[in-house]
Design an enzyme around this catalytic site. Structure first.
Site, PDB file in Angstrom:
ATOM      1  N   GLY A  16      -1.099  -3.651   7.736  1.00 31.75           N
ATOM      2  CA  GLY A  16       0.552  -3.514   7.874  1.00 31.75           C
ATOM      3  C   GLY A  16       0.808  -3.288   6.280  1.00 31.75           C
ATOM      4  CG  ASN A  17       4.034  -1.037   5.734  1.00 30.64           C
ATOM      5  OD1 ASN A  17       5.443  -1.338   5.763  1.00 30.64           O
ATOM      6  ND2 ASN A  17       3.813  -0.302   6.527  1.00 30.64           N
ATOM      7  NE  ARG A  18       3.276  -6.352  -1.156  1.00 30.79           N
ATOM      8  CZ  ARG A  18       2.798  -7.419  -0.774  1.00 30.79           C
ATOM      9  NH1 ARG A  18       3.488  -8.418  -0.228  1.00 30.79           N
ATOM     10  NH2 ARG A  18       1.519  -7.931  -1.378  1.00 30.79           N
TER      11      ARG A  18
END
Ligand code: C5P
Length: 239
Positions: free
Chosen positions: A29-31
């Site tokens: 995932g990412n932020r």
């Protein structure tokens, strides 16, 4: 009842970071917090648009009541949802993963006792949804005779750029705008907790075919959303 250029128009907004499954319990995932997308969807609904919100994040309850929510997880799911629609305005605010694991394990990947080895996850490229949406629009509109009343879809992309000098960020943003073929690009400066997850940020709004840059911020994301929709409203052909 709202009256501006976006009243009654269909607007599709994507938001959040995609999750690329590794196995049934893990993902890459990412932020991205989805907050910019939430702000744009809310602002479009305020202006009377018919909003479809394609998101990996749970939208705030007040927003969910005012828009059609399509929940997705991966880039491939987001792509299906985006390309199935033909909105008047498409805003790709989502942080789409560039890569995904080449396959999803059927069962949770386990460590083996007495074996110190670790699995290798091979990544493959995800499709560029924004670029595909531009191609789809251009293919739809081409065969049409000039006399017919087609509404040309307005497509907005985002760029999260790291850079020290503004010039650097704008330079990259111009190049990205040209490469992706979208009509508007929103360039955000990121890095060290700037923008991702914050309620405020600084954005540069660029338009294809124009050297003008509208810079907003540091300002709440709702202000950036309003400036963006003002710009989009100018590009939407009158009905
Ligand atoms: O190339 P880059 O990831 O910086 O481009 C960002 C823009 O492209 C965003 O609007 C994002 O939603 C979109 N994008 C996409 N599909 C991808 C990667 C990015 O639609 N696979």
């Amino acid at each position: 009842t709202p009256s501006g250029a976006l009243a009654g128009r269909t607007v599709l907004v994507t938001a959040g970071g995609t999750r690329e499954a590794i196995d049934p319990v893990r993902y890459l995932g990412n932020r991205s917090s989805g907050k910019m997308g939430f702000a744009i969807a809310a602002a479009a609904a305020d202006r009377g648009a018919d909003v479809t919100f394609v998101t990996t994040m749970q939208p705030p309850a007040d927003l969910a009541q005012r828009v059609r929510v399509v929940s997705v997880e991966s880039a491939l799911q987001m792509r299906d949802a985006v390309l199935a629609a033909t909105p008047d305005v498409l805003v790709m605010a989502a942080a789409v993963a560039d890569f995904r694991p080449d396959h999803v394990a059927d069962a949770k990947i386990k460590k083996i006792h007495g074996d110190d080895s670790a699995p290798v996850i091979t990544l493959v490229r995800n499709p560029d949804i924004l670029a595909e949406a531009v191609r789809q629009r251009d293919a739809e509109l081409q065969p049409t005779a000039p006399s017919t009343n087609v509404s040309s879809r307005v497509i907005v992309g985002f760029a999260a750029e790291t850079g020290d000098a503004d010039g650097d960020v704008l330079h990259h943003a111009r190049a990205k705008l040209a490469r992706k073929g979208c009509d508007v690009l929103v360039a955000n400066e990121v890095g060290d907790g700037v923008t991702f997850g914050q309620d405020s940020s600084t954005a540069h709004l660029l338009r294809r075919g124009s050297d003008d840059v509208v810079t907003v911020g540091p300002a709440p994301k709702s202000h950036i959303a309003a400036a963006l929709l003002d710009l989009v409203a100018d590009l939407v052909p009158s009905q």
